[in-house]
Design an enzyme around this catalytic site. Sequence first.
Site, mmCIF file in Angstrom:
data_model
loop_
_atom_site.group_PDB
_atom_site.id
_atom_site.type_symbol
_atom_site.label_atom_id
_atom_site.label_comp_id
_atom_site.label_asym_id
_atom_site.label_seq_id
_atom_site.Cartn_x
_atom_site.Cartn_y
_atom_site.Cartn_z
ATOM 1 N N LYS A 1 0.817 -1.211 0.000
ATOM 2 C CA LYS A 1 0.000 0.000 0.000
ATOM 3 C C LYS A 1 0.857 1.270 0.000
ATOM 4 O O LYS A 1 0.663 2.167 -0.830
ATOM 5 C CB LYS A 1 -0.885 -0.070 1.244
ATOM 6 C CG LYS A 1 -1.480 1.186 1.724
ATOM 7 C CD LYS A 1 -2.353 0.880 2.933
ATOM 8 C CE LYS A 1 -1.533 0.691 4.207
ATOM 9 N NZ LYS A 1 -1.231 1.964 4.862
ATOM 10 N N GLU B 1 -4.834 5.116 4.368
ATOM 11 C CA GLU B 1 -5.787 4.559 5.335
ATOM 12 C C GLU B 1 -7.161 5.234 5.225
ATOM 13 O O GLU B 1 -7.752 5.663 6.219
ATOM 14 C CB GLU B 1 -5.277 4.730 6.775
ATOM 15 C CG GLU B 1 -3.899 4.170 7.033
ATOM 16 C CD GLU B 1 -3.899 2.670 7.301
ATOM 17 O OE1 GLU B 1 -4.885 1.986 6.939
ATOM 18 O OE2 GLU B 1 -2.905 2.195 7.866
#
Length: 728
Positions: free
Chosen positions: A35, A221
Site C-alpha cells: 500500500k 488509510e
Amino acid sequence: MDITKIIDPLNDAQRKAVTAPSQAMLVLAGAGSGKTRVLVHRIAWQIQVENLSPHSILAVTFTNKAAKEMRNRIEELLDIPAHAMWIGTFHGIAHRLLRRHAKQAKLPETFQVMDSADQLRVIKRLLNALNLAEDKWPPRQVQWHINAQKDEGVRAKHTIETRDIYQQQMLAIYRAYEQQCDQAGLVDFAELLLRAHELLRDNPDVLDFYRQRFRQVHVDEFQDTNTIQYAWLRLLTRDSDNLFVVGDDDQSIYGWRGAKIENIYNFQRHYANHQVIKLEQNYRSTGNILKAANNIISVNEGRMGKELWTDSGAGELLSLYAAFNEQDEAYFVVERIRAWIGKNGSCNDVAILYRSNAQSRQFEEKLMTAGIPYRVYGGLRFFDRAEIKTALAYLRLMTNRDDDASFERIINTPTRGIGTKTIDDIRAIAQEHGISLWTAAIDLINRRQLSARASNALSGFLHLIKCVTEQSEGLELYEKVKLTIEKSGLIEFYQKAKIDNGEEKVENLEELVNAARSFVFDQENEEYLGELDMFLSFATLESGDMQGDDFDDCVQLMTLHSAKGLEFKLVFLVGMEEGLFPSQQSLDDAGRLEEERRLCYVGITRAMQQLYLSYAESRRLYGRETYPRPSRFLREIPAECMQEIRMRSHVNQPVTTIKPKKESLQAIGRYKHGQRVGHAKFGEGIILQIEGEGAQERVQINFNCAPKGEKAAGVKWLMLAYAKLDVL
DNA sequence: TTGTTCCAGCTTTTT
DNA sequence: GCTGGAACAA
C-alpha cells in the site's frame, strides 16, 4: 529520464494504480500488499513523469509515523528533498492551514492546540462553573459527546432545539465550551479539523487558492476517515477528480472513534469517473497464514471483496495452544520465544498481540523472569508526562496570557501558597466579566481585597511569568526552555525527596531542553509563527514521534489496534476467548462483532512466518475466575492450516493460596466495642468496630450526638494514634 | 498540604 | 482484584 526505478519494483496491479492518468482512484490494498509503496511510487510518478511540481502535491495520513515514512521513501526514491510537498497528518495539515489563515479562521494568531487531557480539564472546570455534578455529567462522556459532534461537523449553534432535557443540557455545555475555548485561544484536536473545513468552506478565495495549488491529493488509510475529514477532502477535490485514496475496508477497526467506512462508498458515488484497483498479492505472509485470514474475514457481510494470495508457498502450519490458565499461556509463549532465540531468531521479530492492555502483565512478568528483553507499546509518552506538560504550560502562558488551561495548571505548581480560595476568587471575576484568568488575577490584586499573603503570592506568580517572558526575549529556543524550567522552580520542586520519582522527573525536564535544542524550525514553511509557538504545537501534535526508538532488540508487546501497519516474523495472538476477543461489549451487536473480526484479520496478517494462537481455559478476570469459551474466530480458521499443540508435562496445577486473614479484632486498652466516646469536632458517639494494631489501630464510631448547632457526623473511621477521643 | 481511604469502573487510540 | 481519582481527616 529514468522511470524504471519507479515502475520496475511493481506488480501489475500496483503499476496500473501508479501510472494511471490523473483521475479519482480508489486503491483497495489488502494487508501486506504494498500500500505505501503504491502511494510513494504514485507521487514519484507524477513528479517525474507527469512533471508535476512537488509543490502541487498533498498527501494526508493519520499518524506522524506514516507521514514521516512516506516522506522519507519519496526522498529516497526521487533523490530530492521533499519539503515542498505537503505531507502530513490530517491534524498537522489542518493546523498549518489555520496558522496561515488564522484571521480568516477567526482565531488569534497565537492560538494553541490542546490535547485530550487538556480538553478534559477544561471540561471539568466548565462543569464546575456551571454547577453541574460530575457524577451526573461525567466529564469523559461530555468530552466524547463534544468531539463526536465536531467529528460530524456539527456546531452548537447548528443543533436543533430539542425537548430532551439531557440533549438540552449537553448543548448548553457544548456552547459554553466553545465560548471558553474561543476566549482562551485554545483549539482541541477535533476543532482543528472542523475549523479547517469551515475555513475552506466559508472563504472562497482561500479554497480557490488551495484547489489551484494541490493538483493531486493523496490519502492513506482512507477507511479510517471520519465525516469531517472526508468533507474537507471533498471541498479540496470536488470537480477536479484529483483524489487518490488508498485503504482497506477489511482493516477498518476505528469505527468506534468516528471512522466512517461509508466514506469508501461515498467516494464511489461522489467521484463518478473513479477507478477501483485491488491489490491482492501479499508479500508478507505464508500461504497458510493468508488462508486463515481470508477465511475469517469472509464471514463478514458487506465487504468490497478481496482475497489475498501469495506465490511464496504454504509455509508452516498455524499453531493453536489451549492453555490451562493465563499463567500457563504466558509460560507457553515465553517458552516458544526462548526456542526462537535459541535458533538465532531476533527478539525484534517477535510480537505478542492482545485485545486489551490489561493482558500485557502476565507476559511482562514471565518475560522478565526469563530475562528476555521486551517493550510494551502504548505507555505514557514523553510529552504526556505531568512534569513535561507543566513545563510546557509555563511556556504557553508566556506566549499567550489568555490560555486559562495553562494558567490553572501552573498557578500553584510548584506550590507557592496560592490556595483554592484565591483561585476560586479569580475564576469568579473571570466569569463575571468574561475575561481571562490572567486579567482577572491582575484585577483581583488591584481590588486589594486579598490578604497580604495571598496578594503577595499571586503577584509573585504574575511577576514571575512577566519576568521570564522578558528575560527569554531574543534567546535561543532551548535557552528559553531552560530558563523557564529553572525560574519556575520546577527543578527544585521535583528535587525534593518527597516527590515520587523526583529524580526521573528532573531528568525528563532536562530532556525537554534537549528536545527543544534539536527541534528543527522549518522557517520556509512556517514563517507565520514564532519558534516557541511552533515548538509548543509540535509538542501536542507530533509528540508520538519522540517515542522510543526500536534500536534495542526487544520482544514487542502491543494491542491488536496498535499492531496495524506493522509486521513480525513470529506472532503470538493471545487470549483468543469469547468475551475477551471478541470483547464482551461487542457480542450482542452484529456491526461491532464484524469490527472485532476485522481486528482479528489485522492481527493474523501481521505474521510473516509463524503464527501462534492461544486461549486459556480458565482466566482470572476482575478478581474472578472465569471459564471462557474459545473464541469463535478460531472456528473460522480452516482446520487444515492449523495444528493443535499438546499440553506439556510441566503445566502448573492451580495452587489455591490461602491468605491468612490478619485482622485481629481485639479491643485493646481502654476502647471497647460499644464504648461511648467524645470527639472535639464530631461530638459524641458509640464505637462500632476496632481493628488494626499499634499505630494502625483504628475505630469505627457512630457519631449520633453532635456538638451544638451542627449536624450529626454519622459513622466514621478514625485512627486512634491521631484522633483525640475522650472516654465517657 | 499531604496522606489515607473509598469507590467506581473495567476495550481499543491518534491527533 | 487492581487502579486512578475524589473525598476526607489531620
